[in-house]
Scaffold this motif. Structure first.
Motif, PDB file in Angstrom:
ATOM      1  N   ASP A 116     -11.052  -9.276 -59.596  1.00 26.67           N
ATOM      2  CA  ASP A 116     -10.987  -8.415 -60.779  1.00 26.67           C
ATOM      3  C   ASP A 116     -12.348  -7.851 -61.185  1.00 26.67           C
ATOM      4  OD1 ASP A 116      -8.272  -8.886 -60.969  1.00 26.67           O
ATOM      5  OD2 ASP A 116      -8.542 -10.660 -62.226  1.00 26.67           O
ATOM      6  N   LYS A 117     -13.322  -7.939 -60.319  1.00 28.72           N
ATOM      7  CA  LYS A 117     -14.663  -7.444 -60.642  1.00 28.72           C
ATOM      8  C   LYS A 117     -14.650  -5.918 -60.671  1.00 28.72           C
ATOM      9  CE  LYS A 117     -16.726 -11.288 -58.155  1.00 28.72           C
ATOM     10  NZ  LYS A 117     -17.441 -11.638 -56.933  1.00 28.72           N
ATOM     11  N   PRO A 118     -14.988  -5.316 -61.811  1.00 27.90           N
ATOM     12  CA  PRO A 118     -15.006  -3.849 -61.864  1.00 27.90           C
ATOM     13  C   PRO A 118     -16.181  -3.278 -61.054  1.00 27.90           C
ATOM     14  CG  PRO A 118     -15.788  -4.783 -63.929  1.00 27.90           C
ATOM     15  CD  PRO A 118     -15.323  -5.931 -63.083  1.00 27.90           C
ATOM     16  N   ILE A 119     -16.005  -2.050 -60.640  1.00 31.93           N
ATOM     17  CA  ILE A 119     -17.069  -1.363 -59.905  1.00 31.93           C
ATOM     18  C   ILE A 119     -18.182  -1.062 -60.891  1.00 31.93           C
ATOM     19  CG2 ILE A 119     -17.669   0.710 -58.613  1.00 31.93           C
ATOM     20  CD1 ILE A 119     -14.744   0.768 -57.629  1.00 31.93           C
ATOM     21  N   GLU A 120     -19.396  -1.510 -60.556  1.00 33.81           N
ATOM     22  CA  GLU A 120     -20.520  -1.393 -61.486  1.00 33.81           C
ATOM     23  C   GLU A 120     -21.145   0.001 -61.491  1.00 33.81           C
ATOM     24  OE1 GLU A 120     -23.234  -4.521 -60.469  1.00 33.81           O
ATOM     25  OE2 GLU A 120     -21.695  -6.058 -60.741  1.00 33.81           O
ATOM     26  N   ASP A 121     -21.389   0.544 -60.310  1.00 34.41           N
ATOM     27  CA  ASP A 121     -22.045   1.846 -60.219  1.00 34.41           C
ATOM     28  C   ASP A 121     -21.706   2.499 -58.878  1.00 34.41           C
ATOM     29  OD1 ASP A 121     -23.493   0.285 -58.469  1.00 34.41           O
ATOM     30  OD2 ASP A 121     -25.372   0.374 -59.578  1.00 34.41           O
ATOM     31  N   GLN A 143      -9.405   5.735 -50.270  1.00 35.84           N
ATOM     32  CA  GLN A 143      -9.323   6.479 -51.534  1.00 35.84           C
ATOM     33  C   GLN A 143      -8.134   6.022 -52.369  1.00 35.84           C
ATOM     34  OE1 GLN A 143     -11.673   8.486 -52.756  1.00 35.84           O
ATOM     35  NE2 GLN A 143     -12.811   7.952 -50.926  1.00 35.84           N
ATOM     36  N   ASN A 144      -6.990   5.818 -51.714  1.00 34.05           N
ATOM     37  CA  ASN A 144      -5.801   5.352 -52.436  1.00 34.05           C
ATOM     38  C   ASN A 144      -6.031   3.976 -53.049  1.00 34.05           C
ATOM     39  OD1 ASN A 144      -4.468   7.703 -51.772  1.00 34.05           O
ATOM     40  ND2 ASN A 144      -3.330   6.793 -50.078  1.00 34.05           N
ATOM     41  N   THR A 145      -6.700   3.113 -52.311  1.00 34.61           N
ATOM     42  CA  THR A 145      -7.001   1.772 -52.823  1.00 34.61           C
ATOM     43  C   THR A 145      -7.895   1.864 -54.057  1.00 34.61           C
ATOM     44  OG1 THR A 145      -6.788   0.779 -50.640  1.00 34.61           O
ATOM     45  CG2 THR A 145      -8.087  -0.438 -52.256  1.00 34.61           C
ATOM     46  N   LEU A 146      -8.925   2.674 -53.984  1.00 31.97           N
ATOM     47  CA  LEU A 146      -9.836   2.789 -55.129  1.00 31.97           C
ATOM     48  C   LEU A 146      -9.157   3.425 -56.330  1.00 31.97           C
ATOM     49  CD1 LEU A 146     -13.134   3.771 -53.299  1.00 31.97           C
ATOM     50  CD2 LEU A 146     -12.481   1.537 -54.226  1.00 31.97           C
ATOM     51  N   LYS A 147      -8.219   4.334 -56.112  1.00 24.13           N
ATOM     52  CA  LYS A 147      -7.474   4.932 -57.224  1.00 24.13           C
ATOM     53  C   LYS A 147      -6.617   3.878 -57.925  1.00 24.13           C
ATOM     54  CE  LYS A 147      -7.086   9.621 -55.401  1.00 24.13           C
ATOM     55  NZ  LYS A 147      -6.202  10.621 -54.785  1.00 24.13           N
ATOM     56  N   VAL A 148      -5.952   3.050 -57.128  1.00 25.52           N
ATOM     57  CA  VAL A 148      -5.101   1.996 -57.709  1.00 25.52           C
ATOM     58  C   VAL A 148      -5.950   1.009 -58.498  1.00 25.52           C
ATOM     59  CG1 VAL A 148      -3.627   0.005 -57.145  1.00 25.52           C
ATOM     60  CG2 VAL A 148      -3.279   2.182 -55.973  1.00 25.52           C
ATOM     61  N   VAL A 149      -7.089   0.635 -57.939  1.00 23.91           N
ATOM     62  CA  VAL A 149      -7.965  -0.320 -58.597  1.00 23.91           C
ATOM     63  C   VAL A 149      -8.528   0.264 -59.885  1.00 23.91           C
ATOM     64  CG1 VAL A 149     -10.156  -1.567 -58.367  1.00 23.91           C
ATOM     65  CG2 VAL A 149      -8.546  -1.537 -56.478  1.00 23.91           C
ATOM     66  N   ALA A 150      -8.848   1.540 -59.878  1.00 24.74           N
ATOM     67  CA  ALA A 150      -9.414   2.193 -61.057  1.00 24.74           C
ATOM     68  C   ALA A 150      -8.411   2.230 -62.208  1.00 24.74           C
ATOM     69  CB  ALA A 150      -9.867   3.608 -60.713  1.00 24.74           C
ATOM     70  N   LYS A 151      -7.118   2.319 -61.887  1.00 25.68           N
ATOM     71  CA  LYS A 151      -6.076   2.368 -62.923  1.00 25.68           C
ATOM     72  C   LYS A 151      -5.817   1.005 -63.536  1.00 25.68           C
ATOM     73  CE  LYS A 151      -3.664   6.307 -60.903  1.00 25.68           C
ATOM     74  NZ  LYS A 151      -2.435   6.754 -60.260  1.00 25.68           N
ATOM     75  N   GLU A 152      -6.200  -0.048 -62.833  1.00 26.61           N
ATOM     76  CA  GLU A 152      -5.906  -1.391 -63.324  1.00 26.61           C
ATOM     77  C   GLU A 152      -6.820  -1.824 -64.441  1.00 26.61           C
ATOM     78  OE1 GLU A 152      -6.079  -3.743 -59.755  1.00 26.61           O
ATOM     79  OE2 GLU A 152      -4.063  -3.193 -59.194  1.00 26.61           O
TER      80      GLU A 152
END
Length: 152
Positions: A116-121, A143-152
């Motif tokens: 659950d670590k958010p992307i820092e930069d 890209q799809n993975t990062l989109k899903v993670v960003a929505k969480e």
């Protein structure tokens, strides 16, 4: 060609295949290291293939299942199979019948590594993208993975 060499080759092939599927190339390499006659090895391997005891198709299917369970993507798996001297047509056919959603596999690998670590930069995002790329996922899957993670 001695009768004893044939027995040694047949026993070795049977013993190796009893443990797991092996590619024809793998079996040949392992038997050649024992110093056995290369022509005799090829001849006996052909008999095992003819009787469907050894099958590169089954080997590829098992290999794909194993690598997907380890969180690897299609590109990496395909490259590894090519290094095992597997025919390209066999590889492509196996991926066609494979029912794996590699985008979902990428997401699972990402979650396992980063939880659950958010992307820092931006630098952290690039690092995470390289991780997925190294695992063998294509740009769209990443890209799809990062989109899903960003929505969480």
């Amino acid at each position: 060609m001695s009768d004893n060499d044939v027995k040694i080759i047949n026993h070795s092939i049977t013993r190796l295949l009893a443990r797991r599927e092996h590619s024809r190339h793998e079996l040949y390499s392992k038997l050649a290291l024992k110093g056995l006659d290369p022509d005799l090895i090829k001849q006996q391997l052909a008999l095992f293939v003819e009787k469907d005891i050894q099958s590169d198709e089954r080997y590829v299917e098992a290999f794909i299942r194993s690598r997907v369970s380890k969180g690897q993507g299609q590109q990496r798996i395909q490259l590894d199979l090519q290094q095992h001297n597997i025919d390209e047509a066999i590889i492509l056919k196996a991926f066609e019948v494979c029912e794996t959603d590699f985008t979902e596999t990428a997401l699972e690998a990402y979650r396992k590594k980063y939880a659950d670590k958010p992307i820092e930069d931006w630098k952290d995002k690039q690092k995470r993208m390289r991780f997925l790329q190294y695992r063998g996922f294509n740009h769209q899957q990443i890209q799809n993975t990062l989109k899903v993670v960003a929505k969480e």
